[in-house]
Each structure stands twice: as structure tokens, then as C-alpha cells.
Design a protein around this motif. Structure first.
Motif, mmCIF file in Angstrom:
data_model
loop_
_atom_site.group_PDB
_atom_site.id
_atom_site.type_symbol
_atom_site.label_atom_id
_atom_site.label_comp_id
_atom_site.label_asym_id
_atom_site.label_seq_id
_atom_site.Cartn_x
_atom_site.Cartn_y
_atom_site.Cartn_z
ATOM 1 N N TYR A 177 41.041 10.084 1.804
ATOM 2 C CA TYR A 177 40.963 9.823 3.235
ATOM 3 C C TYR A 177 39.627 10.263 3.823
ATOM 4 C CZ TYR A 177 41.942 10.635 8.217
ATOM 5 O OH TYR A 177 41.884 10.667 9.586
ATOM 6 N N ASN A 178 38.978 11.268 3.238
ATOM 7 C CA ASN A 178 37.730 11.747 3.809
ATOM 8 C C ASN A 178 36.597 10.719 3.710
ATOM 9 O OD1 ASN A 178 38.399 13.161 1.097
ATOM 10 N ND2 ASN A 178 36.181 12.965 1.031
ATOM 11 N N SER A 179 36.768 9.684 2.890
ATOM 12 C CA SER A 179 35.746 8.634 2.806
ATOM 13 C C SER A 179 36.080 7.438 3.696
ATOM 14 C CB SER A 179 35.598 8.161 1.357
ATOM 15 O OG SER A 179 36.774 7.492 0.925
ATOM 16 N N HIS A 180 37.038 7.604 4.584
ATOM 17 C CA HIS A 180 37.532 6.523 5.433
ATOM 18 C C HIS A 180 36.414 5.868 6.255
ATOM 19 C CE1 HIS A 180 41.042 4.551 7.371
ATOM 20 N NE2 HIS A 180 40.307 4.569 8.468
ATOM 21 N N ASP A 181 35.515 6.694 6.804
ATOM 22 C CA ASP A 181 34.478 6.158 7.688
ATOM 23 C C ASP A 181 33.517 5.229 6.959
ATOM 24 O OD1 ASP A 181 34.838 7.650 10.389
ATOM 25 O OD2 ASP A 181 35.011 9.218 8.869
ATOM 26 N N GLN A 262 32.565 12.670 6.496
ATOM 27 C CA GLN A 262 33.590 13.114 5.553
ATOM 28 C C GLN A 262 34.124 14.496 5.922
ATOM 29 O OE1 GLN A 262 33.460 12.795 1.341
ATOM 30 N NE2 GLN A 262 32.166 10.982 1.316
ATOM 31 N N TRP A 263 33.197 15.398 6.262
ATOM 32 C CA TRP A 263 33.625 16.771 6.533
ATOM 33 C C TRP A 263 34.576 16.844 7.724
ATOM 34 C CZ3 TRP A 263 34.077 20.851 3.746
ATOM 35 C CH2 TRP A 263 34.334 22.074 4.345
ATOM 36 N N GLY A 264 34.383 15.999 8.720
ATOM 37 C CA GLY A 264 35.298 15.978 9.852
ATOM 38 C C GLY A 264 36.719 15.676 9.427
ATOM 39 N N ARG A 265 36.870 14.753 8.498
ATOM 40 C CA ARG A 265 38.215 14.398 8.018
ATOM 41 C C ARG A 265 38.739 15.423 7.005
ATOM 42 N NH1 ARG A 265 39.683 9.295 9.796
ATOM 43 N NH2 ARG A 265 37.979 8.097 10.703
ATOM 44 N N ILE A 266 37.828 16.052 6.275
ATOM 45 C CA ILE A 266 38.233 17.090 5.323
ATOM 46 C C ILE A 266 38.885 18.262 6.048
ATOM 47 C CG2 ILE A 266 37.320 18.865 3.754
ATOM 48 C CD1 ILE A 266 35.236 16.647 2.928
ATOM 49 N N ALA A 329 41.791 15.715 15.440
ATOM 50 C CA ALA A 329 42.979 14.863 15.311
ATOM 51 C C ALA A 329 42.656 13.731 14.356
ATOM 52 C CB ALA A 329 43.383 14.327 16.666
ATOM 53 N N PRO A 330 43.636 13.294 13.546
ATOM 54 C CA PRO A 330 43.378 12.176 12.626
ATOM 55 C C PRO A 330 43.045 10.906 13.383
ATOM 56 C CG PRO A 330 45.725 12.633 12.745
ATOM 57 C CD PRO A 330 45.040 13.751 13.496
ATOM 58 N N GLN A 331 42.105 10.142 12.869
ATOM 59 C CA GLN A 331 41.700 8.893 13.480
ATOM 60 C C GLN A 331 41.753 7.783 12.450
ATOM 61 O OE1 GLN A 331 37.818 9.568 15.112
ATOM 62 N NE2 GLN A 331 38.519 11.003 16.661
ATOM 63 N N HIS A 332 42.007 6.584 12.892
ATOM 64 C CA HIS A 332 42.110 5.441 11.973
ATOM 65 C C HIS A 332 41.144 4.352 12.388
ATOM 66 C CE1 HIS A 332 45.658 7.258 10.143
ATOM 67 N NE2 HIS A 332 46.123 7.448 11.349
#
Length: 332
Positions: A177-181, A262-266, A329-332
Motif C-alpha cells: 500500500y505504501n507504493s499507492h501514490d 511512501q513514508w506518509g502511507r507507511i 488518515a488513509p487515502q485512496h
């Protein structure tokens, strides 16, 4: 007196040379590994008598087996994958969670006609052979109502997943998920995705693991290693810039903006009710039991074992906790 004065000016020599200690990563170095590079650059491991050598990984299955066989004392591995390896006889023990939430995510292009797991049948999934999602695929398939044998796996390297999806060499890729962006930037609104948590599979993600025999013989070193690693992750949560610099200084070919994203999602993946209240890296016994039962139910356990033997929290420093105020907060 002159001799004494010269002796006082001489640099201090450590009583013992630092012990070379290998850490095998789960994959190629990225933002989630930056605390190790930061702590090494700061000299924290060296001050504890540890000469840290970091080895690029080829999947959690590979790192679990290498640590379990004694080929490396420490490693990073998806915890469910480590349980699979332990069930096959690997001597592995988890000491610290890194991802308290699963990072496992499937990605596809909506334009390919895929709207969710029900459309996976007959499709090609691209990932490396040692990828945790390939090891745990039967669990996902059954939870999603897909026949495990209904898909074809294609070997795709960790850095080639986006290109393989774009070229339609595969229909689906697995990634963290951390590579989502990175994928959002490439595919925009055509990107479809599903985190395993969304279908009720929230097994622990990446964790710091150790060889059991090494742990028994090197209690102090292991304790120092865990505490330094906790300290490093906490420092990177507080201020990522120095950690990012350390990573980019020691690893070539990384994009600064991508690693920042990535770090934001990590940070989201690192946080749960235990890591924010008990200790950064805490592993909950109840969740581990659920993960063990997940593996046992969907994959079977070749050599059943007591799950409490597969992890330990006694080396964690409870004064070092995940800062909940830093969790986005999680973002999609």
C-alpha cells in the motif's frame, strides 16, 4: 609525564571490534527501510558493537528461509509468510512489527474489465516468486470467493510491476500500500485496487525477525538491535527528512518525492492500538493467534507449533511508542 600526556591524547580504542551483523530485507531498499540506514549513518548500531550489513531481499519467503536456516541473523519479512516458513521448520522469531496493518494490495486497470476479485479468474497476476501475496494467495482467494487455481502467476521483479501492468503483460499486480501514490500518478482514475484488509484479512505485515538459535546465544546484541531500530523508526516518524537523506545517500536510483509519499502511507501501516500505547513495534498475542489460524486454515501447517514460540515482545522498549498524532488518515 610526556608519555602519560600522549596516552591521554590518543584516540580511544574499543575493547572489542564491532561484530558484523547481516540484515536481509524483504525487497529492494525503500522508505520503509530508511530507519536502518539512518541509524547506521548516525553510528547507533556501531556504538552498540554492531557493524550492520544490509542485504537486498527477494521476497518475504526468501528472507524468512534465509533467517530460519541461519544464513542471516536478522531479516524483514511479512509475518504470515514467516509463520508459513516456521511451519516448514524455519527457526524464526518475530521481535518487532513494522507494519501493524497489512500492506498487501492488489492493483489492476479498470479499463481491463476488472472491478474486483470476482473478476480475477482467468487473469494473470504479476509478482516475484517469493512475494508474500503469492505465498498467501490461497487465503486471499478463498476469502474473496475465487478458486485458488483460477489465476496464473507471472514472475515480475519488484521494480517492474507498474511497467508490466501498463504494457498489459499481466492483468493484476500485488504490491504494498505504501507504493499507492506511484500507481495513482501513472494510471489516475483507471487504477483499481483492493487492500487485503478490505476483505477481512488484516494479518500483520512486515516485521523484524531473528534466527532463534542466534537469539538464544546473543540476547544482549538482539536487545540492542531491537531498541536501536525502535529508536530509529520513532525518529523517522518525528522527522523524515534526515532519514530520507540517509536512504538516498546510501541507495541509488530512488526518487525523492516517491519516497516521501511512501513514508506518509507507511506511518498509517505502522499504527494500531498496541503500537501507540504499549510500544512501537508491539506484537499482540491475540492477533498472532488469529494469523496462525489463518495460515493453518487456508494453507495448512506442515509442522504445527505454539504460536507464542514464534514471537517475543520482551526486547521492546515500552518508552518508545508510535506517535499517533503523526498518523495520516488513509487515502485512496
Amino acid at each position: 609525564m610526556i608519555a602519560l600526556a600522549l596516552a591521554c591524547l590518543a584516540p580511544a580504542v574499543p575493547a572489542h571490534a564491532a561484530q558484523t551483523v547481516n540484515l536481509i530485507l524483504n525487497w529492494t531498499p525503500a522508505a520503509d527501510h530508511s530507519p536502518f540506514y539512518y541509524a547506521r549513518a548516525q553510528g547507533w548500531y556501531e556504538q552498540a558493537g554492531i557493524d550492520l550489513a544490509i542485504e537486498v531481499g527477494k521476497g518475504s519467503g526468501v528472507s524468512s528461509l534465509k533467517v530460519g536456516s541461519g544464513g542471516a541473523p536478522f531479516g524483514i519479512a511479512d509475518l504470515a509468510t514467516m509463520l508459513v516458513a516456521r511451519g516448514k521448520g524455519a527457526d524464526t522469531v518475530a521481535l518487532m512489527s513494522i507494519y501493524a496493518n497489512t500492506g498487501q494490495t492488489f492493483y489492476w486497470l479498470k479499463s481491463s474489465g476488472i472491478n474486483g476479485p470476482k473478476d480475477f479468474a482467468g487473469r494473470k497476476i504479476g509478482n516475484p516468486p517469493g512475494d508474500a501475496s503469492r505465498v498467501m494467495w490461497p487465503a486471499f482467494a478463498r476469502a474473496a470467493g475465487v478458486a485458488p487455481e483460477a489465476v496464473t502467476f507471472v514472475n515480475v521483479g519488484p521494480t517492474a510491476k507498474t511497467a508490466a501492468l501498463k504494457s498489459h503483460a499481466v492483468d493484476i499486480v500485488s504490491d504494498f500500500y505504501n507504493s499507492h501514490d506511484v500507481k495513482l500518478k501513472e494510471f489516475g482514475s483507471d487504477l483499481g485496487s483492493l487492500n487485503w484488509k478490505d476483505i477481512g484479512l488484516n494479518a500483520y505485515g512486515n516485521a523484524l525477525i531473528v534466527n532463534g538459535a542466534f537469539l538464544e546465544k546473543n540476547q544482549k546484541l538482539a536487545g540492542d538491535f531491537v531498541n536501536i531500530t525502535q529508536k530509529a523508526y520513532a525518529a523517522c516518524v518525528a522527522d523524515f527528512e534526515p532519514c530520507l537523506k540517509a536512504l538516498l545517500d546510501q541507495v541509488t536510483g530512488l526518487d525523492r518525492q516517491e519516497q516521501e509519499q511512501q513514508w506518509g502511507r507507511i506511518k498509517y501501516l505502522m499504527a494500531d492500538e498496541f503500537t501507540t500505547t504499549k510500544a512501537l513495534g508491539w506484537i499482540d498475542a491475540g492477533r498472532m493467534q488469529q494469523d496462525y489460524e489463518l495460515v493453518q486454515s487456508y494453507l495448512g501447517m506442515e509442522k504445527p507449533f505454539a504460536v507464542e514460540s514464534a514471537f517475543s515482545t520482551r526486547l521492546l522498549d515500552p518508552s518508545i511508542r508510535m506517535d499517533a498524532s503523526k498518523v495520516p488518515a488513509p487515502q485512496h
